[in-house]
Design a protein around this motif. Structure first.
Motif, short mmCIF file in Angstrom:
data_model
loop_
_atom_site.label_atom_id
_atom_site.label_comp_id
_atom_site.label_asym_id
_atom_site.label_seq_id
_atom_site.Cartn_x
_atom_site.Cartn_y
_atom_site.Cartn_z
N GLU A 89 -25.09 39.91 53.47
CA GLU A 89 -25.31 39.31 54.80
C GLU A 89 -25.25 37.79 54.67
N ARG A 100 -23.05 35.71 61.58
CA ARG A 100 -23.02 34.24 61.75
C ARG A 100 -22.25 33.58 60.60
N SER A 123 -20.43 36.84 70.06
CA SER A 123 -21.42 36.74 71.14
C SER A 123 -22.72 36.06 70.72
C1 LIG Z 1 -27.22 39.56 60.80
C2 LIG Z 1 -26.89 40.39 62.00
N1 LIG Z 1 -26.01 41.39 61.88
C3 LIG Z 1 -25.66 42.16 62.92
C4 LIG Z 1 -26.20 41.97 64.16
C5 LIG Z 1 -25.84 42.90 65.28
O1 LIG Z 1 -25.16 42.33 66.32
P1 LIG Z 1 -25.22 42.99 67.80
O2 LIG Z 1 -26.51 42.53 68.40
O3 LIG Z 1 -24.00 42.47 68.46
O4 LIG Z 1 -25.19 44.49 67.61
C6 LIG Z 1 -27.14 40.94 64.35
C7 LIG Z 1 -27.75 40.72 65.69
O5 LIG Z 1 -28.62 39.96 65.89
C8 LIG Z 1 -27.49 40.13 63.24
O6 LIG Z 1 -28.39 39.14 63.35
#
Ligand SMILES: Cc1ncc(COP(=O)(O)O)c(C=O)c1O
Length: 356
Positions: free
Chosen positions: A138, A174, A201
């Motif tokens: 991540e 991000r 988004s």
């Molecule tokens: C690190 C991370 N991965 C994935 C997601 C998932 O994105 P979504 O809210 O569009 O499903 C988020 C959402 O906050 C996130 O912070």
């Protein structure tokens, strides 16, 4: 209007996005016939230095479809204990895809211990054990406070996985913030991984949508998984049009969010009632706790009261657990808002009578 620091998902589309959505050329994307979606997918693949890309409705669906494309039923994936994939997606790739997960510890900067990763890697030789096929990273790391894995860290982890015939998926919700913090093109940061999911988004401010990128064969499988999950969209060019603006116009300004989050973090560190390590704040996420005069971190009762009182003062933030509060800077939050938020927080701390 409230100063909403709960998440960068609260960003509103820009005027340019609204215009682009209004005039988007569209077609049926399940037939692959939406020209705007195709254009967005080509641009995303190019920016990330991969062969192909796919638009998906959300980051969660992007991660789920990607993990399912890498690791089939009975094939394990390795994931961090503080990751969004592990904690916040209902275990979807295991629940729906039947891929067991192996969990490794995440350090304070979002990194894994290589020995630990090596120790959980398995192969087909023992019929008792699911063979590991995929390692998930991540970057930036949400629960670690927007920390960034460097090119070298990603390469080392990817190298380890590849050595063991595993592939690598990066939850890069991000990842443009990560590349901005490192001052490098995003493709350099992700060159060693096999797939990346990133969100349009969040800080990039599009109203809907995330992308998965990888090689052609992988993206073909991700596309099948997207359909399985119900994510095949029809005239999706309407949202892809905003996504194009996000990639063309909204990447460079992420640096402003980082400057604002650092200002917020340093401002918070002036309050003795706040536990924070401002030097750890390198992107748009600030995580902190409340503490009493003996330095003891305060729990749910105090964080709840603090958030309620901040809300009364027009500042919205969120918790990530009983003790930790998260504030995220984003498009729509200006430097003056950060200053206003800090003044409001000062009033709340005085009002709560947490001794300094
Ligand atoms: C690190 C991370 N991965 C994935 C997601 C998932 O994105 P979504 O809210 O569009 O499903 C988020 C959402 O906050 C996130 O912070």
């Amino acid at each position: 209007m409230a100063i909403d620091l709960r998440s960068d998902t609260v960003t509103l589309p820009t005027q340019a996005m609204r215009q682009a959505m209004c005039h988007a050329e569209v077609g049926d994307d399940v037939y692959g016939e939406d020209p705007t979606v195709n254009q967005l997918q080509e641009l995303a693949a190019e920016l990330l230095g991969k062969e192909a890309a796919l638009l998906v409705p959300s980051g969660s669906m992007g991660n789920t479809a990607a993990v399912m494309a890498h690791a089939g039923r009975g094939e394990a994936f390795i994931v961090g204990d503080l990751s969004h994939i592990y904690l916040n997606e209902q275990g979807s790739a295991s629940t729906i895809g039947g891929a067991p997960r192996m969990v490794v510890k995440t350090d304070a900067r979002g990194m894994f211990d290589l020995r630990e990763v090596r120790s959980v890697i398995t192969n087909d030789s023992d019929e008792h054990i699911a063979a590991s096929r995929l390692l998930c990273l991540e970057n930036t790391h949400n629960y670690c406070g927007g920390t960034v894995l460097s090119v070298e860290q990603v390469e080392v982890l990817a190298g380890l996985a590849h050595e063991h015939n595993m592939t690598v998926h990066m939850d890069g919700a991000r990842v443009f913030n990560a590349a901005t913090a490192l001052g490098i093109p995003v493709k350099e940061l992700v060159h060693s991984v096999d797939s990346v999911m990133f969100c349009l988004s969040k800080g990039l401010s599009a109203p809907v949508g995330s992308m998965v990128v990888g090689n052609r064969a992988l993206i073909k499988r991700v596309r099948r998984m997207r359909k399985l999950l119900g994510g095949g969209m029809r005239q999706a060019g309407i949202i892809a049009a905003a996504g194009l603006v996000a990639l063309q116009e909204m990447v460079e300004r992420l640096a402003e969010d980082h400057a604002n989050s650092k200002l917020l973090a340093h401002g918070l560190s002036d309050f003795p009632q706040i536990e924070i390590q401002p030097e750890r704040v390198v992107t748009n996420i600030v995580i902190f706790s409340l503490r009493n005069s003996s330095g003891q971190v305060l729990g749910r009762m105090h964080t709840g009261m603090f958030l309620r009182k901040c809300k009364e003062q027009g500042v919205l933030m969120a918790t990530i657990n009983d003790e930790k509060i998260r504030a995220v800077t984003h498009y729509g939050i200006e430097t003056r808002d950060v200053k206003t938020a800090l003044a409001a927080i000062r009033r709340v701390l005085i009002d709560m009578k947490i001794e300094a």
